[in-house]
Design a protein around this motif. Structure first.
Motif, PDB file in Angstrom:
ATOM      1  N   GLY A   1       0.809  -1.205   0.000  1.00 47.31           N
ATOM      2  CA  GLY A   1       0.000   0.000   0.000  1.00 47.31           C
ATOM      3  C   GLY A   1       0.843   1.255   0.000  1.00 47.31           C
ATOM      4  O   GLY A   1       0.514   2.249  -0.661  1.00 47.31           O
ATOM      5  N   LEU A   2       1.961   1.228   0.734  1.00 44.08           N
ATOM      6  CA  LEU A   2       2.896   2.351   0.730  1.00 44.08           C
ATOM      7  C   LEU A   2       3.500   2.519  -0.661  1.00 44.08           C
ATOM      8  O   LEU A   2       3.650   3.652  -1.152  1.00 44.08           O
ATOM      9  N   ARG A   3       3.852   1.410  -1.290  1.00 43.22           N
ATOM     10  CA  ARG A   3       4.383   1.471  -2.654  1.00 43.22           C
ATOM     11  C   ARG A   3       3.379   2.159  -3.583  1.00 43.22           C
ATOM     12  O   ARG A   3       3.743   3.013  -4.385  1.00 43.22           O
ATOM     13  N   ALA A   4       2.108   1.804  -3.465  1.00 48.94           N
ATOM     14  CA  ALA A   4       1.068   2.409  -4.302  1.00 48.94           C
ATOM     15  C   ALA A   4       0.970   3.908  -4.057  1.00 48.94           C
ATOM     16  O   ALA A   4       0.790   4.700  -4.997  1.00 48.94           O
ATOM     17  N   ALA A   5       1.092   4.328  -2.800  1.00 47.56           N
ATOM     18  CA  ALA A   5       1.039   5.755  -2.484  1.00 47.56           C
ATOM     19  C   ALA A   5       2.203   6.506  -3.117  1.00 47.56           C
ATOM     20  O   ALA A   5       2.041   7.630  -3.618  1.00 47.56           O
ATOM     21  N   ARG A   6       3.377   5.892  -3.115  1.00 48.13           N
ATOM     22  CA  ARG A   6       4.541   6.547  -3.714  1.00 48.13           C
ATOM     23  C   ARG A   6       4.435   6.623  -5.236  1.00 48.13           C
ATOM     24  O   ARG A   6       4.795   7.641  -5.842  1.00 48.13           O
ATOM     25  N   VAL A   7       3.924   5.566  -5.855  1.00 45.15           N
ATOM     26  CA  VAL A   7       3.740   5.599  -7.305  1.00 45.15           C
ATOM     27  C   VAL A   7       2.698   6.646  -7.676  1.00 45.15           C
ATOM     28  O   VAL A   7       2.873   7.404  -8.640  1.00 45.15           O
ATOM     29  N   THR A   8       1.618   6.719  -6.907  1.00 46.67           N
ATOM     30  CA  THR A   8       0.580   7.727  -7.173  1.00 46.67           C
ATOM     31  C   THR A   8       1.154   9.136  -7.071  1.00 46.67           C
ATOM     32  O   THR A   8       0.901   9.991  -7.931  1.00 46.67           O
ATOM     33  N   ALA A   9       1.929   9.405  -6.034  1.00 44.22           N
ATOM     34  CA  ALA A   9       2.521  10.738  -5.874  1.00 44.22           C
ATOM     35  C   ALA A   9       3.446  11.063  -7.041  1.00 44.22           C
ATOM     36  O   ALA A   9       3.491  12.216  -7.508  1.00 44.22           O
ATOM     37  N   ALA A  10       4.165  10.067  -7.547  1.00 42.31           N
ATOM     38  CA  ALA A  10       5.048  10.286  -8.696  1.00 42.31           C
ATOM     39  C   ALA A  10       4.241  10.613  -9.943  1.00 42.31           C
ATOM     40  O   ALA A  10       4.642  11.469 -10.748  1.00 42.31           O
ATOM     41  N   VAL A  11       3.094   9.950 -10.119  1.00 45.18           N
ATOM     42  CA  VAL A  11       2.231  10.243 -11.274  1.00 45.18           C
ATOM     43  C   VAL A  11       1.702  11.667 -11.182  1.00 45.18           C
ATOM     44  O   VAL A  11       1.692  12.408 -12.182  1.00 45.18           O
ATOM     45  N   VAL A  12       1.250  12.080 -10.004  1.00 42.62           N
ATOM     46  CA  VAL A  12       0.747  13.441  -9.821  1.00 42.62           C
ATOM     47  C   VAL A  12       1.849  14.455 -10.123  1.00 42.62           C
ATOM     48  O   VAL A  12       1.628  15.467 -10.821  1.00 42.62           O
ATOM     49  N   GLU A  13       3.057  14.204  -9.617  1.00 40.38           N
ATOM     50  CA  GLU A  13       4.183  15.126  -9.858  1.00 40.38           C
ATOM     51  C   GLU A  13       4.554  15.170 -11.334  1.00 40.38           C
ATOM     52  O   GLU A  13       4.770  16.258 -11.895  1.00 40.38           O
ATOM     53  N   ALA A  14       4.633  14.002 -11.965  1.00 42.61           N
ATOM     54  CA  ALA A  14       5.014  13.953 -13.385  1.00 42.61           C
ATOM     55  C   ALA A  14       3.994  14.669 -14.246  1.00 42.61           C
ATOM     56  O   ALA A  14       4.355  15.385 -15.194  1.00 42.61           O
ATOM     57  N   ALA A  15       2.706  14.495 -13.950  1.00 43.40           N
ATOM     58  CA  ALA A  15       1.667  15.153 -14.738  1.00 43.40           C
ATOM     59  C   ALA A  15       1.719  16.666 -14.561  1.00 43.40           C
ATOM     60  O   ALA A  15       1.443  17.422 -15.503  1.00 43.40           O
ATOM     61  N   ALA A  16       2.076  17.106 -13.361  1.00 47.67           N
ATOM     62  CA  ALA A  16       2.128  18.541 -13.093  1.00 47.67           C
ATOM     63  C   ALA A  16       3.339  19.204 -13.723  1.00 47.67           C
ATOM     64  O   ALA A  16       3.274  20.362 -14.172  1.00 47.67           O
ATOM     65  N   THR A  17       4.473  18.483 -13.783  1.00 44.70           N
ATOM     66  CA  THR A  17       5.722  19.080 -14.253  1.00 44.70           C
ATOM     67  C   THR A  17       6.070  18.727 -15.691  1.00 44.70           C
ATOM     68  O   THR A  17       6.903  19.397 -16.306  1.00 44.70           O
ATOM     69  N   GLY A  18       5.466  17.649 -16.210  1.00 44.51           N
ATOM     70  CA  GLY A  18       5.825  17.189 -17.546  1.00 44.51           C
ATOM     71  C   GLY A  18       7.186  16.521 -17.598  1.00 44.51           C
ATOM     72  O   GLY A  18       7.742  16.318 -18.678  1.00 44.51           O
ATOM     73  N   SER A  19       7.713  16.154 -16.444  1.00 42.56           N
ATOM     74  CA  SER A  19       9.050  15.594 -16.370  1.00 42.56           C
ATOM     75  C   SER A  19       9.015  14.150 -15.887  1.00 42.56           C
ATOM     76  O   SER A  19       8.052  13.700 -15.260  1.00 42.56           O
ATOM     77  N   TRP A  20      10.104  13.408 -16.173  1.00 40.56           N
ATOM     78  CA  TRP A  20      10.260  12.093 -15.598  1.00 40.56           C
ATOM     79  C   TRP A  20      10.542  12.222 -14.108  1.00 40.56           C
ATOM     80  O   TRP A  20      11.288  13.112 -13.675  1.00 40.56           O
ATOM     81  N   VAL A  21       9.945  11.335 -13.340  1.00 33.14           N
ATOM     82  CA  VAL A  21      10.116  11.328 -11.883  1.00 33.14           C
ATOM     83  C   VAL A  21      10.753   9.995 -11.495  1.00 33.14           C
ATOM     84  O   VAL A  21      10.281   8.928 -11.904  1.00 33.14           O
ATOM     85  N   GLU A  22      11.810  10.065 -10.711  1.00 30.77           N
ATOM     86  CA  GLU A  22      12.487   8.875 -10.263  1.00 30.77           C
ATOM     87  C   GLU A  22      11.767   8.263  -9.056  1.00 30.77           C
ATOM     88  O   GLU A  22      11.209   8.973  -8.224  1.00 30.77           O
ATOM     89  N   LEU A  23      11.795   6.927  -8.969  1.00 28.14           N
ATOM     90  CA  LEU A  23      11.207   6.217  -7.857  1.00 28.14           C
ATOM     91  C   LEU A  23      12.197   5.193  -7.340  1.00 28.14           C
ATOM     92  O   LEU A  23      12.844   4.505  -8.125  1.00 28.14           O
ATOM     93  N   PRO A  24      12.324   5.045  -6.016  1.00 23.55           N
ATOM     94  CA  PRO A  24      13.176   3.961  -5.507  1.00 23.55           C
ATOM     95  C   PRO A  24      12.528   2.619  -5.806  1.00 23.55           C
ATOM     96  O   PRO A  24      11.309   2.466  -5.677  1.00 23.55           O
ATOM     97  N   ALA A  25      13.304   1.648  -6.217  1.00 21.23           N
ATOM     98  CA  ALA A  25      12.763   0.327  -6.529  1.00 21.23           C
ATOM     99  C   ALA A  25      12.279  -0.373  -5.286  1.00 21.23           C
ATOM    100  O   ALA A  25      11.382  -1.186  -5.350  1.00 21.23           O
TER     101      ALA A  25
END
Length: 360
Positions: free
Chosen positions: A336-360
């Motif tokens: 569930g924590l992983r899902a929250a981090r992926v969701t936050a990355a999607v929100v950030e990427a959509a807002a900035t138009g940039s690639w967002v890094e995620l820890p594996a």
């Protein structure tokens, strides 16, 4: 025989009914239900076949006849209710998202580990036997090197401009709607089946309707996400809650150098295996599946299993974990924590138009 594991359910909507049915099917018992008011708990206790209503969430988590608390409420209530249950020493099943921010999801996950209770998130698409079969075959190398991971999750329940729901409100549902609600299911399934982890993503989001019921829409109706994984694969997923005619179309194709594996949640009785010379269809037959997949094939071939059967299997594994058994593939608060981090990355990427890094 062991005494039945006793569940208290917080919530009275659709998911609460799914949870209650699964508890009974898995051999548990629903002892308590709490709603948004004592009157609502009183009204819905018979529908959920609960032994008795609870006047409040506080009363439910304090009840000695509750072993596991299932949190099936609007998203903004997940964190405080799950925390309360854990502090009371209960095992907890919590619908996703665990919280509206990754920081809060991390805090809840740490608390669950600290108190040593069983904790689970219903990423139940993991429990289709054909999904487990794909996982087994990919793990033993039948696909070769996976290099392209793609699919979609399409629904239409918000296709009409007049359709609305509490999820549309960011204060109740969070900053993301479509991806946080269904896109995370696809990503969890991809990582679970393939063993790959998303390490970078880019995303675009859109709204089909600017208003719903006369109110401005602040959350996305759909998203397109591109990603890279820790094992060098590329991927994409399209998510929508406004695609007319698509009721619950979760699909994937995981393509390797030797074979590809395709799954369609609306037709889950088969797994497609693609090869250069031929295409094969593996049916959900417990006599033919690998042991890891056959464990979840509870009906003979030709007798369809579906979403509720997956939920039943998920709850059965929760009960097994509560009883101290080792369970492979049970989705926990860590997922569930992983899902929250992926969701936050999607929100950030959509807002900035940039690639967002995620820890594996």
């Amino acid at each position: 025989m062991s005494a039945p594991v006793r569940f208290g359910i917080v919530g009275t909507g659709f998911m609460a009914r799914v949870h209650a049915h699964a508890v009974r099917a898995a051999g548990g018992v629903v002892t308590r239900v709490a709603g948004s008011s004592p009157a609502r708990a009183e009204q819905f206790a018979p529908l959920l076949q609960a032994q008795r209503p609870a006047a409040s969430v506080g009363e439910l988590v304090a009840c000695p006849d509750v072993d596991v608390v299932s949190v099936c409420t609007p998203n903004h209530l997940h964190l405080p209710m799950a925390e309360r249950a854990l502090h009371a020493g209960k095992h907890v099943v919590c619908e996703k998202p665990l919280a509206l921010t990754p920081a809060d999801a991390e805090r809840l996950t740490a608390l669950a580990a600290e108190v040593g209770r069983v904790h689970a998130v219903p990423f139940v698409y993991r429990f289709y036997p054909t999904v487990r079969e794909a996982r087994e075959r990919i793990a033993r190398g039948d696909a070769g090197r996976l290099w392209l991971l793609h699919g979609a999750y399409l629904q239409d329940w918000l296709a009409a401009a007049a359709a609305t729901n509490w999820r549309v409100d960011p204060a109740q549902g969070g900053a993301s709607r479509a991806f946080a609600d269904i896109g995370v299911h696809w990503c969890d399934l991809m990582e679970f089946v393939t063993g790959h982890r998303i390490t970078a993503l880019n995303a675009s989001t859109a709204r089909a309707h600017e208003t719903r019921g006369g109110e401005p829409v602040a959350t996305e109706d759909g998203a397109c996400v591109l990603f890279r994984t820790d094992r060098g694969a590329l991927g994409s997923v399209v998510v929508s809650q406004v695609s007319p005619g698509r009721k619950n179309g979760l699909t994937f194709s995981f393509d390797g150098t030797e074979a590809s594996y395709g799954f369609d949640q609306e037709n889950p009785e088969t797994l497609r295996i693609g090869g250069v010379a031929e295409e094969r269809v593996v049916r959900r037959d417990p006599e033919l599946l690998s042991p890891a997949a056959a464990r979840y094939a509870v009906l003979p071939a030709g007798h369809p299993q579906g979403y509720q059967d997956c939920f039943n299997a998920f709850v059965a594994d929760v009960i097994a974990a509560v009883r101290g058994c080792e369970v492979i593939g049970l989705p926990t608060f860590t997922d569930g924590l992983r899902a929250a981090r992926v969701t936050a990355a999607v929100v950030e990427a959509a807002a900035t138009g940039s690639w967002v890094e995620l820890p594996a």
